[in-house]
Scaffold this active site. Sequence first.
Site, PDB file in Angstrom:
ATOM      1  N   VAL A  70       0.816  -1.221   0.000  1.00 11.54           N
ATOM      2  CA  VAL A  70       0.000   0.000   0.000  1.00 11.54           C
ATOM      3  C   VAL A  70       0.851   1.273   0.000  1.00 11.54           C
ATOM      4  CG1 VAL A  70      -2.011  -1.093   1.102  1.00 11.54           C
ATOM      5  CG2 VAL A  70      -0.262   0.031   2.534  1.00 11.54           C
ATOM      6  N   SER A 148      -4.739   3.825  16.055  1.00 11.70           N
ATOM      7  CA  SER A 148      -4.121   3.165  17.220  1.00 11.70           C
ATOM      8  C   SER A 148      -4.314   4.040  18.450  1.00 11.70           C
ATOM      9  CB  SER A 148      -2.617   2.990  16.972  1.00 11.70           C
ATOM     10  OG  SER A 148      -1.959   2.618  18.167  1.00 11.70           O
ATOM     11  N   TYR A 161       5.321   5.937  14.639  1.00 10.18           N
ATOM     12  CA  TYR A 161       4.003   5.264  14.585  1.00 10.18           C
ATOM     13  C   TYR A 161       2.904   6.207  15.091  1.00 10.18           C
ATOM     14  CZ  TYR A 161       0.777   1.277  15.400  1.00 10.18           C
ATOM     15  OH  TYR A 161      -0.287   0.394  15.402  1.00 10.18           O
ATOM     16  N   ALA A 163       2.929   9.485  15.070  1.00  8.12           N
ATOM     17  CA  ALA A 163       2.729  10.543  14.074  1.00  8.12           C
ATOM     18  C   ALA A 163       1.877  10.033  12.915  1.00  8.12           C
ATOM     19  CB  ALA A 163       4.076  11.040  13.550  1.00  8.12           C
ATOM     20  N   LYS A 165      -0.273   7.475  12.911  1.00  6.96           N
ATOM     21  CA  LYS A 165      -1.650   7.147  13.314  1.00  6.96           C
ATOM     22  C   LYS A 165      -2.429   8.413  13.693  1.00  6.96           C
ATOM     23  CE  LYS A 165      -1.508   2.598  12.895  1.00  6.96           C
ATOM     24  NZ  LYS A 165      -2.218   1.935  11.798  1.00  6.96           N
TER      25      LYS A 165
HETATM   26  P1  NAP Z   1      -0.285  -7.891  11.874  1.00  4.88           P
HETATM   27  O1  NAP Z   1      -0.892  -9.071  12.543  1.00  4.88           O
HETATM   28  O2  NAP Z   1       1.175  -7.690  11.938  1.00  4.88           O
HETATM   29  O3  NAP Z   1      -0.773  -7.871  10.345  1.00  4.88           O
HETATM   30  C1  NAP Z   1      -0.369  -6.837   9.512  1.00  4.88           C
HETATM   31  C2  NAP Z   1      -1.000  -7.023   8.153  1.00  4.88           C
HETATM   32  O4  NAP Z   1      -0.662  -5.880   7.361  1.00  4.88           O
HETATM   33  C3  NAP Z   1      -0.500  -8.243   7.417  1.00  4.88           C
HETATM   34  O5  NAP Z   1      -1.563  -8.783   6.666  1.00  4.88           O
HETATM   35  C4  NAP Z   1       0.563  -7.661   6.460  1.00  4.88           C
HETATM   36  O6  NAP Z   1       0.699  -8.416   5.262  1.00  4.88           O
HETATM   37  C5  NAP Z   1      -0.073  -6.333   6.152  1.00  4.88           C
HETATM   38  N1  NAP Z   1       0.865  -5.319   5.690  1.00  4.88           N
HETATM   39  C6  NAP Z   1       1.915  -4.785   6.348  1.00  4.88           C
HETATM   40  N2  NAP Z   1       2.509  -3.868   5.585  1.00  4.88           N
HETATM   41  C7  NAP Z   1       1.820  -3.816   4.422  1.00  4.88           C
HETATM   42  C8  NAP Z   1       1.947  -3.077   3.215  1.00  4.88           C
HETATM   43  N3  NAP Z   1       2.924  -2.182   3.069  1.00  4.88           N
HETATM   44  N4  NAP Z   1       1.052  -3.279   2.211  1.00  4.88           N
HETATM   45  C9  NAP Z   1       0.053  -4.180   2.349  1.00  4.88           C
HETATM   46  N5  NAP Z   1      -0.116  -4.922   3.468  1.00  4.88           N
HETATM   47  C10 NAP Z   1       0.765  -4.730   4.472  1.00  4.88           C
HETATM   48  O7  NAP Z   1      -0.904  -6.535  12.456  1.00  4.88           O
HETATM   49  P2  NAP Z   1      -2.269  -6.236  13.233  1.00  4.88           P
HETATM   50  O8  NAP Z   1      -1.987  -6.220  14.680  1.00  4.88           O
HETATM   51  O9  NAP Z   1      -3.355  -7.092  12.708  1.00  4.88           O
HETATM   52  O10 NAP Z   1      -2.459  -4.719  12.804  1.00  4.88           O
HETATM   53  C11 NAP Z   1      -3.452  -4.299  11.889  1.00  4.88           C
HETATM   54  C12 NAP Z   1      -3.604  -2.801  12.018  1.00  4.88           C
HETATM   55  O11 NAP Z   1      -4.023  -2.475  13.351  1.00  4.88           O
HETATM   56  C13 NAP Z   1      -2.313  -2.018  11.777  1.00  4.88           C
HETATM   57  O12 NAP Z   1      -2.604  -0.835  11.094  1.00  4.88           O
HETATM   58  C14 NAP Z   1      -1.832  -1.711  13.176  1.00  4.88           C
HETATM   59  O13 NAP Z   1      -1.036  -0.558  13.192  1.00  4.88           O
HETATM   60  C15 NAP Z   1      -3.162  -1.501  13.882  1.00  4.88           C
HETATM   61  N6  NAP Z   1      -3.072  -1.659  15.330  1.00  4.88           N
HETATM   62  C16 NAP Z   1      -2.828  -2.885  15.880  1.00  4.88           C
HETATM   63  C17 NAP Z   1      -2.769  -2.999  17.278  1.00  4.88           C
HETATM   64  C18 NAP Z   1      -2.521  -4.305  17.964  1.00  4.88           C
HETATM   65  O14 NAP Z   1      -2.335  -4.298  19.182  1.00  4.88           O
HETATM   66  N7  NAP Z   1      -2.531  -5.426  17.270  1.00  4.88           N
HETATM   67  C19 NAP Z   1      -2.940  -1.865  18.078  1.00  4.88           C
HETATM   68  C20 NAP Z   1      -3.186  -0.651  17.470  1.00  4.88           C
HETATM   69  C21 NAP Z   1      -3.256  -0.561  16.090  1.00  4.88           C
HETATM   70  P3  NAP Z   1       1.806  -9.597   5.065  1.00  4.88           P
HETATM   71  O15 NAP Z   1       2.003 -10.229   6.425  1.00  4.88           O
HETATM   72  O16 NAP Z   1       1.177 -10.493   4.057  1.00  4.88           O
HETATM   73  O17 NAP Z   1       3.050  -8.949   4.579  1.00  4.88           O
END
Ligand code: NAP
Length: 249
Positions: A70, A148, A161, A163, A165
Amino acid sequence: MLKGAFVENSAKIALITGASKGIGAKIALTLARDGFDIWLNYRSDDKAASEVKTQVEAVGRACSLLKFDVADATQTTKVLQPLIDGGNIPFAVINNAGFRKDNLLVWLTSEEWKSVIDVNLDGFFNVVKAVLPYMLKRRSGRIINIASASAHIGVGGQTNYSAAKAGLVGATRALAAEVAKRNILVNAISPGFIETDILDGLPLQEIIKNIPLGRLGKTEDIAEMASFLCSDKAAYITGQAIQINGGIC
Ligand code: NAP
């Protein structure tokens, strides 16, 4: 000139970025349960993405795997444009792709700063730029940006991160004001600590002590809010950042 000729009476489509695992995968499965066909974006994990596709198809919905970064505007347009030109316009776009590269600012490299902004913030811009003109023409749609808790509270080691979000939350509010008259609703969801791979390496036992509800969140805690925001029940909600974090403030 917009080429997309809309396909009537077909299932609604939800485009979810970063949906090969974690929160994005759960949102894909939840929206499939709700009746959406899924455009599943991911960056690298073919096996995990295929498994999510199989699960979406098991509930009777179509799932297209869209592998692109992306952060790369050219790649994003190259994949999305032919689909849109074919007349398929997503009703919902969930900008979920994200990652963190934590470091104290004093040691943070330019690469660590830029790569985190590129994916978490520019990724939103690249994807929405490709789809929004067609949503505007159709006069309906939902855009949900996964921000986030770090957008709202100071977390040391996450200036990049935070900045990105916080920028996403600001962009959510501004875009909501721009497109409300065309019946396009734009909201953010700000998760706290949710059990996924992104938490790898964090001191979770210490973190849990500071969460009033005393536990990490589950991916369904976020996915059910995305489902609600994509439904008719949320027809008067736009420009908001909804925090789901077990009571952290
Ligand atoms: P995750 O389990 O690490 O999964 C991340 C996903 O994003 C994977 O499918 C990965 O694809 C994909 N991805 C990463 N960089 C990408 C790129 N440049 N283009 C396309 N796809 C990309 O993370 P998550 O915890 O589910 O996080 C999802 C969202 O929630 C993120 O935006 C994160 O910042 C936000 N968030 C998470 C938490 C938390 O505690 N988990 C808290 C606050 C916010 P591949 O693995 O196939 O490369």
